[in-house]
Scaffold this motif. Structure first.
Motif, PDB file in Angstrom:
ATOM      1  N   VAL A 255      12.074  64.385 -53.229  1.00 30.64           N
ATOM      2  CA  VAL A 255      13.609  63.970 -53.829  1.00 30.64           C
ATOM      3  C   VAL A 255      13.680  62.791 -54.332  1.00 30.64           C
ATOM      4  O   VAL A 255      14.544  62.487 -55.611  1.00 30.64           O
ATOM      5  N   GLN A 256      13.073  61.670 -54.074  1.00 29.93           N
ATOM      6  CA  GLN A 256      13.142  60.520 -54.980  1.00 29.93           C
ATOM      7  C   GLN A 256      12.694  60.602 -56.259  1.00 29.93           C
ATOM      8  O   GLN A 256      13.174  60.249 -57.404  1.00 29.93           O
ATOM      9  N   GLN A 257      11.586  61.387 -56.534  1.00 31.81           N
ATOM     10  CA  GLN A 257      10.984  61.627 -57.889  1.00 31.81           C
ATOM     11  C   GLN A 257      11.935  62.316 -58.707  1.00 31.81           C
ATOM     12  O   GLN A 257      12.128  61.990 -60.017  1.00 31.81           O
ATOM     13  N   LYS A 258      12.511  63.376 -58.145  1.00 27.58           N
ATOM     14  CA  LYS A 258      13.663  64.308 -59.018  1.00 27.58           C
ATOM     15  C   LYS A 258      14.730  63.272 -59.380  1.00 27.58           C
ATOM     16  O   LYS A 258      15.126  63.398 -60.290  1.00 27.58           O
ATOM     17  N   ALA A 259      15.166  62.430 -58.545  1.00 30.60           N
ATOM     18  CA  ALA A 259      16.333  61.594 -58.669  1.00 30.60           C
ATOM     19  C   ALA A 259      15.943  60.477 -59.902  1.00 30.60           C
ATOM     20  O   ALA A 259      16.818  60.466 -60.732  1.00 30.60           O
ATOM     21  N   LEU A 260      14.693  59.962 -59.584  1.00 28.95           N
ATOM     22  CA  LEU A 260      14.152  59.093 -60.716  1.00 28.95           C
ATOM     23  C   LEU A 260      14.401  59.631 -62.170  1.00 28.95           C
ATOM     24  O   LEU A 260      14.608  58.841 -63.082  1.00 28.95           O
ATOM     25  N   LEU A 261      13.564  61.068 -62.488  1.00 29.26           N
ATOM     26  CA  LEU A 261      13.817  61.500 -63.505  1.00 29.26           C
ATOM     27  C   LEU A 261      15.040  61.878 -63.938  1.00 29.26           C
ATOM     28  O   LEU A 261      15.250  61.910 -65.110  1.00 29.26           O
ATOM     29  N   CYS A 262      15.910  62.264 -63.133  1.00 27.05           N
ATOM     30  CA  CYS A 262      17.199  62.794 -63.597  1.00 27.05           C
ATOM     31  C   CYS A 262      18.002  61.424 -63.999  1.00 27.05           C
ATOM     32  O   CYS A 262      18.489  61.203 -65.152  1.00 27.05           O
TER      33      CYS A 262
ATOM     34  N   VAL B 281       4.423  52.064 -52.226  1.00 25.81           N
ATOM     35  CA  VAL B 281       4.892  53.382 -53.384  1.00 25.81           C
ATOM     36  C   VAL B 281       3.534  53.895 -53.931  1.00 25.81           C
ATOM     37  O   VAL B 281       2.844  53.266 -54.395  1.00 25.81           O
ATOM     38  N   LYS B 282       3.537  55.505 -53.955  1.00 21.43           N
ATOM     39  CA  LYS B 282       2.407  55.940 -54.360  1.00 21.43           C
ATOM     40  C   LYS B 282       2.406  55.962 -56.015  1.00 21.43           C
ATOM     41  O   LYS B 282       3.558  55.776 -56.573  1.00 21.43           O
ATOM     42  N   SER B 283       1.190  56.208 -56.376  1.00 29.53           N
ATOM     43  CA  SER B 283       0.863  55.812 -57.921  1.00 29.53           C
ATOM     44  C   SER B 283       1.939  56.860 -58.694  1.00 29.53           C
ATOM     45  O   SER B 283       2.353  56.497 -59.801  1.00 29.53           O
TER      46      SER B 283
ATOM     47  N   THR C 266       6.660  57.631 -62.314  1.00 31.41           N
ATOM     48  CA  THR C 266       8.277  58.115 -62.369  1.00 31.41           C
ATOM     49  C   THR C 266       9.195  57.002 -62.663  1.00 31.41           C
ATOM     50  O   THR C 266      10.196  56.925 -63.492  1.00 31.41           O
ATOM     51  N   VAL C 267       8.809  55.965 -61.760  1.00 29.73           N
ATOM     52  CA  VAL C 267       9.963  54.819 -61.945  1.00 29.73           C
ATOM     53  C   VAL C 267       9.595  54.174 -63.411  1.00 29.73           C
ATOM     54  O   VAL C 267      10.613  53.612 -63.948  1.00 29.73           O
TER      55      VAL C 267
ATOM     56  N   PRO D   8      -0.690  58.118 -66.584  1.00 27.54           N
ATOM     57  CA  PRO D   8      -0.372  56.629 -66.258  1.00 27.54           C
ATOM     58  C   PRO D   8      -0.711  55.840 -67.369  1.00 27.54           C
ATOM     59  O   PRO D   8       0.242  55.058 -67.540  1.00 27.54           O
ATOM     60  N   HIS D   9      -1.389  55.801 -68.197  1.00 28.00           N
ATOM     61  CA  HIS D   9      -1.675  54.913 -69.514  1.00 28.00           C
ATOM     62  C   HIS D   9      -0.314  55.114 -70.112  1.00 28.00           C
ATOM     63  O   HIS D   9       0.259  54.338 -70.523  1.00 28.00           O
TER      64      HIS D   9
END
Length: 266
Positions: free
Chosen positions: A25-32, A63-65, A70-71, A111-112
Motif C-alpha cells: 500500500v505504501q509503495q502504491k501511495a508513493l508512486l501515486c 525501510v526495504k530497498s 520508490t521514495v 536502483p542506480h
C-alpha cells in the motif's frame, strides 16, 4: 479508487497512505504521489511538508530497498524544476543519502537509475546543491566516472551522463573537477556505438561543450579532443543525426575548435 492527478485534494487523500503499515500500500501511495507531482508545481508545493518524512524513509535502515527506490522516485518528481523542494530535500539529508545509496547499491539497473534521477533533480539549476556536492560529496565525481566506464547496464548511460550534465551546468568548479578526473576520455568513448543513443550523445556533447569553456585548460582539452578523434565524431553527427539539438551542439564544438587551431603538433 482512481483520483484525477490534477486534483490537489486527491493528492491529500493519498498522502496519508504513505504511512500505511503494509509495504505494498505504501509503495502504491508513493508512486501515486509521484504521478501527481509530475509537471504540477501547485501539487509539488502542497506536498512539500512530506519531504522530511520521505527523507527519513530514505535514510532508515528498517525501510526495504524496493521502498527506498520508490521514495527516491517520488522525491525526484517533487523536486522537478522546484527549487523550494530541492532545497528542502537537501536540507534534510536527501542529497547525501542518494549519493550513499548510489555508491552502495548492488549492480542492478533500477536502483542506480532512481538514485541518479534523484541526484539530478536536486542539483538541477540549483547552485546551493551543486556546492554541497563539491564540499560534502566530492566522491560523487569518482562514482559517476566508475559507472560511466563500467555501467551496470548499457541503458543506464543516458541517466549517468544526465547527472553529469546537471552537475556541470553553469558550474565551472564542478566542470574543472570532472576535467581533472579525465572525464573527457569516458565521454568520447560513450559516443561510440552501440552505447550512443540520442540522449547519451546529447549529454556527452553538452558536457564537452561546457568543458571547452574552461579557458585555463583549453590547450589540454583540445589536445585530448584531437587525440581521441572527437572531430571525426562531430562531423559524423552533423551529417547524420536526425536530432537538431545534437547537430547544433556538434557544430558549436567543431566551430570553436576551428577558431583555435593547434599551435603545435601532439
Amino acid at each position: 479508487a482512481v483520483v484525477s492527478t490534477q486534483s490537489t485534494g486527491g493528492a491529500k487523500e493519498v498522502e496519508r497512505l504513505i504511512r500505511a503499515p503494509q509495504e505494498a500500500v505504501q509503495q502504491k501511495a508513493l508512486l501515486c504521489l509521484g504521478a501527481y507531482c509530475l509537471n504540477n508545481v501547485n501539487i509539488q508545493n502542497e506536498l512539500t511538508e512530506n519531504i522530511p518524512e520521505l527523507c527519513d524513509f530514505l535514510k532508515s535502515e528498517y525501510v526495504k530497498s524496493l521502498t527506498k527506490c520508490t521514495v527516491a522516485a517520488t522525491l525526484s518528481s517533487m523536486c522537478d524544476n522546484n527549487k523550494k523542494n530541492q532545497d528542502k530535500v537537501r536540507e534534510h539529508g536527501g542529497l547525501g543519502e542518494a549519493v550513499r545509496l548510489l555508491q552502495s547499491t548492488e549492480s542492478s539497473g533500477i536502483p542506480h537509475k532512481v538514485f541518479l534521477n534523484l541526484i539530478s533533480a536536486i542539483v538541477s539549476s540549483n547552485t546551493a546543491s551543486q556546492t554541497e556536492v563539491l564540499i560534502k560529496y566530492p566522491n560523487l565525481v569518482e562514482i559517476l566516472l566508475d559507472l560511466l566506464s563500467h555501467p551496470p547496464a548499457p541503458q543506464l548511460l543516458p541517466f549517468i551522463t544526465n547527472t553529469v550534465v546537471e552537475l556541470c551546468k553553469k558550474n565551472p568548479k564542478l566542470q574543472q573537477k570532472f576535467f581533472k578526473a579525465n572525464i573527457i576520455a569516458y565521454l568520447i568513448e560513450a559516443l561510440e556505438p552501440p552505447a550512443a543513443v540520442d540522449d547519451t550523445i546529447y549529454n556527452c556533447l553538452y558536457v564537452l561543450a561546457s568543458l571547452w569553456k574552461l579557458k585555463k585548460y583549453r590547450s589540454k582539452i583540445q589536445k585530448q579532443f584531437v587525440h581521441l578523434k572527437l572531430p571525426d565524431k562531430l562531423r559524423l553527427y552533423i551529417a547524420t543525426s536526425r536530432k537538431r539539438e545534437i547537430k547544433a551542439l556538434a557544430s558549436q564544438i567543431e566551430q570553436s575548435m576551428e577558431k583555435r587551431p593547434m599551435s603545435h603538433t601532439l
